[in-house]
Design a protein around this motif. Sequence first.
Motif, PDB file in Angstrom:
ATOM      1  N   ARG A  84     -55.837  87.775  11.434  1.00 30.46           N
ATOM      2  CA  ARG A  84     -55.137  86.822  10.573  1.00 30.46           C
ATOM      3  C   ARG A  84     -56.080  85.820   9.915  1.00 30.46           C
ATOM      4  O   ARG A  84     -55.725  85.181   8.920  1.00 30.46           O
ATOM      5  N   SER A  85     -57.300  85.680  10.446  1.00 29.99           N
ATOM      6  CA  SER A  85     -58.253  84.716   9.890  1.00 29.99           C
ATOM      7  C   SER A  85     -59.177  85.323   8.840  1.00 29.99           C
ATOM      8  O   SER A  85     -59.988  84.605   8.249  1.00 29.99           O
ATOM      9  N   LEU A  86     -59.040  86.604   8.561  1.00 28.36           N
ATOM     10  CA  LEU A  86     -59.908  87.271   7.584  1.00 28.36           C
ATOM     11  C   LEU A  86     -59.289  87.155   6.194  1.00 28.36           C
ATOM     12  O   LEU A  86     -58.764  88.111   5.627  1.00 28.36           O
ATOM     13  N   LEU A  87     -59.385  85.981   5.630  1.00 24.01           N
ATOM     14  CA  LEU A  87     -58.628  85.650   4.421  1.00 24.01           C
ATOM     15  C   LEU A  87     -59.142  86.319   3.165  1.00 24.01           C
ATOM     16  O   LEU A  87     -58.472  86.287   2.125  1.00 24.01           O
ATOM     17  N   SER A  88     -60.322  86.940   3.234  1.00 24.43           N
ATOM     18  CA  SER A  88     -60.857  87.635   2.058  1.00 24.43           C
ATOM     19  C   SER A  88     -60.498  89.111   2.035  1.00 24.43           C
ATOM     20  O   SER A  88     -60.856  89.817   1.076  1.00 24.43           O
ATOM     21  N   LEU A  89     -59.792  89.586   3.050  1.00 28.34           N
ATOM     22  CA  LEU A  89     -59.456  91.006   3.117  1.00 28.34           C
ATOM     23  C   LEU A  89     -58.598  91.433   1.931  1.00 28.34           C
ATOM     24  O   LEU A  89     -57.593  90.789   1.602  1.00 28.34           O
ATOM     25  N   THR A  90     -58.991  92.557   1.320  1.00 23.42           N
ATOM     26  CA  THR A  90     -58.167  93.177   0.283  1.00 23.42           C
ATOM     27  C   THR A  90     -57.633  94.537   0.734  1.00 23.42           C
ATOM     28  O   THR A  90     -56.700  95.058   0.123  1.00 23.42           O
ATOM     29  N   SER A  91     -58.225  95.101   1.795  1.00 26.57           N
ATOM     30  CA  SER A  91     -57.802  96.408   2.289  1.00 26.57           C
ATOM     31  C   SER A  91     -57.819  96.399   3.812  1.00 26.57           C
ATOM     32  O   SER A  91     -58.800  95.992   4.429  1.00 26.57           O
ATOM     33  N   LEU A  92     -56.719  96.874   4.421  1.00 23.20           N
ATOM     34  CA  LEU A  92     -56.607  96.868   5.881  1.00 23.20           C
ATOM     35  C   LEU A  92     -55.911  98.134   6.361  1.00 23.20           C
ATOM     36  O   LEU A  92     -54.816  98.476   5.887  1.00 23.20           O
ATOM     37  N   THR A  93     -56.565  98.831   7.285  1.00 22.74           N
ATOM     38  CA  THR A  93     -55.977  99.993   7.967  1.00 22.74           C
ATOM     39  C   THR A  93     -55.977  99.725   9.461  1.00 22.74           C
ATOM     40  O   THR A  93     -57.020  99.432  10.035  1.00 22.74           O
ATOM     41  N   LEU A  94     -54.804  99.801  10.066  1.00 25.06           N
ATOM     42  CA  LEU A  94     -54.671  99.556  11.504  1.00 25.06           C
ATOM     43  C   LEU A  94     -53.905 100.694  12.151  1.00 25.06           C
ATOM     44  O   LEU A  94     -52.825 101.077  11.674  1.00 25.06           O
ATOM     45  N   LEU A 116     -54.494  90.921   0.196  1.00 25.06           N
ATOM     46  CA  LEU A 116     -54.368  92.346   0.479  1.00 25.06           C
ATOM     47  C   LEU A 116     -53.735  93.081  -0.700  1.00 25.06           C
ATOM     48  O   LEU A 116     -52.667  92.703  -1.186  1.00 25.06           O
ATOM     49  N   ASN A 117     -54.399  94.149  -1.148  1.00 28.61           N
ATOM     50  CA  ASN A 117     -53.766  95.031  -2.125  1.00 28.61           C
ATOM     51  C   ASN A 117     -53.562  96.444  -1.573  1.00 28.61           C
ATOM     52  O   ASN A 117     -52.917  97.273  -2.202  1.00 28.61           O
ATOM     53  N   TYR A 118     -54.149  96.711  -0.382  1.00 31.75           N
ATOM     54  CA  TYR A 118     -53.912  97.988   0.290  1.00 31.75           C
ATOM     55  C   TYR A 118     -53.657  97.729   1.769  1.00 31.75           C
ATOM     56  O   TYR A 118     -54.406  96.989   2.422  1.00 31.75           O
ATOM     57  N   LEU A 119     -52.609  98.337   2.295  1.00 28.30           N
ATOM     58  CA  LEU A 119     -52.274  98.181   3.711  1.00 28.30           C
ATOM     59  C   LEU A 119     -51.763  99.502   4.263  1.00 28.30           C
ATOM     60  O   LEU A 119     -50.848 100.117   3.700  1.00 28.30           O
ATOM     61  N   LEU A 133     -44.151  91.315   5.401  1.00 25.97           N
ATOM     62  CA  LEU A 133     -44.796  91.929   4.238  1.00 25.97           C
ATOM     63  C   LEU A 133     -44.327  91.305   2.927  1.00 25.97           C
ATOM     64  O   LEU A 133     -44.991  91.451   1.893  1.00 25.97           O
ATOM     65  N   ALA A 134     -43.221  90.617   2.974  1.00 30.88           N
ATOM     66  CA  ALA A 134     -42.714  89.965   1.760  1.00 30.88           C
ATOM     67  C   ALA A 134     -43.683  88.919   1.222  1.00 30.88           C
ATOM     68  O   ALA A 134     -43.633  88.560   0.042  1.00 30.88           O
ATOM     69  N   ASP A 135     -44.586  88.432   2.073  1.00 31.71           N
ATOM     70  CA  ASP A 135     -45.550  87.412   1.652  1.00 31.71           C
ATOM     71  C   ASP A 135     -46.783  88.002   0.985  1.00 31.71           C
ATOM     72  O   ASP A 135     -47.611  87.260   0.449  1.00 31.71           O
ATOM     73  N   LEU A 136     -46.925  89.321   0.997  1.00 34.77           N
ATOM     74  CA  LEU A 136     -48.145  89.961   0.492  1.00 34.77           C
ATOM     75  C   LEU A 136     -47.944  90.389  -0.961  1.00 34.77           C
ATOM     76  O   LEU A 136     -47.891  91.578  -1.295  1.00 34.77           O
ATOM     77  N   ALA A 137     -47.879  89.415  -1.827  1.00 32.81           N
ATOM     78  CA  ALA A 137     -47.484  89.654  -3.214  1.00 32.81           C
ATOM     79  C   ALA A 137     -48.491  90.473  -4.009  1.00 32.81           C
ATOM     80  O   ALA A 137     -48.154  91.009  -5.073  1.00 32.81           O
TER      81      ALA A 137
END
Length: 347
Positions: A84-94, A116-119, A133-137
């Motif tokens: 949650r602290s990685l505020l520069s992330l644009t892509s995340l796979t978990l 984030l533009n990719y999740l 996810l509603a917050d990830l505009a």
Amino acid sequence: LFGDEDISINLEQFTQLTNLQVLQFQHVRNLTTLSPLKHFKNVKILQFRDCSAIVDFDFLLIFPALQKLNIEHCTQLTDASSIRSLLSLTSLTLECTQSNKNLFNTLDFLRPLKKLNYLKLYNFCEIPDLLPLADLAQLKKLDLDQLSRVTDLQPLSSLKKLEELFLKGLPLLDLGSILSDCPSLKVISLGHCQELLSLHSLFNLPFVTSANTLADATGAFASTTNQFLADRLPQPSGTTMFSSNTAVASTMVNEKLQQNFADFSCALIDFTIEYCNALRSIDIFGKILSLRRFQIVHCEHLSKRTANSILKELNENKRLNGFSQPATMAIIESFATFSIKDSLTCF
């Protein structure tokens, strides 16, 4: 870095490579932390796969420029809250594994990741909903795989930039109004959604639980509007509204459907359905004029003849409305009415 059960990797030997921007660790079984690399301030891409000794990712905070993070098959992971602290992330796979599938019971940790533009989320078995996810505009591509408790896509309605949506193994009954809610959506792929009964909700059509044809829609509409008809139509003695006014209800339904189709526009160009064996109708595809390709794989209740008919209808509608590029269709195996030898048809 590729590891082996018999080889230990010492990160101290790499500490001089401070300009590295991409780090990948696969099968590094003795890896527990990246703290020796704390001077690697330029790392933008970090990937872990099958690093079974990692139990938390607190060390990720030493990479302030991190933009892409992949965590797959890290079986001993017990704490990933630092993400949650990685505020520069644009892509995340978990990915959660069988051994830590209860690691997450909420997606709230994603709320701060506004860039984030990719999740992609895999095997999040305890997640009850998609509300965070509603917050990830800024999301453009969303891949949800094996979220076995998620039944509602409504939280995605605020994702106005979403272009690609991949859903696999979700117990969805329908897709809601995802097309009208997400006007940029170009690609939808559905796989192993075994409870998916209808696609009619894409056009705000009546939802029914049997064959999901227009005839079913007529029945559903009539049964839910008896009072409306009772207030406006004479009712012969000894009859019920549903039986006596089916023809009127049918007319009303068809007018409603045609109006919905006429008013409907979207950006969708590619639609794939795989192993959705409860689905019995794809007739709405004939109305999505933007559609250029649809693919149907192993859907046992959808016949080749029906699919060909819908493709013909779609291309005729596209022609009449000035769309120069016709749609294509791929049908792959295990349809109800044809054999595997002619299982692939492209137009």
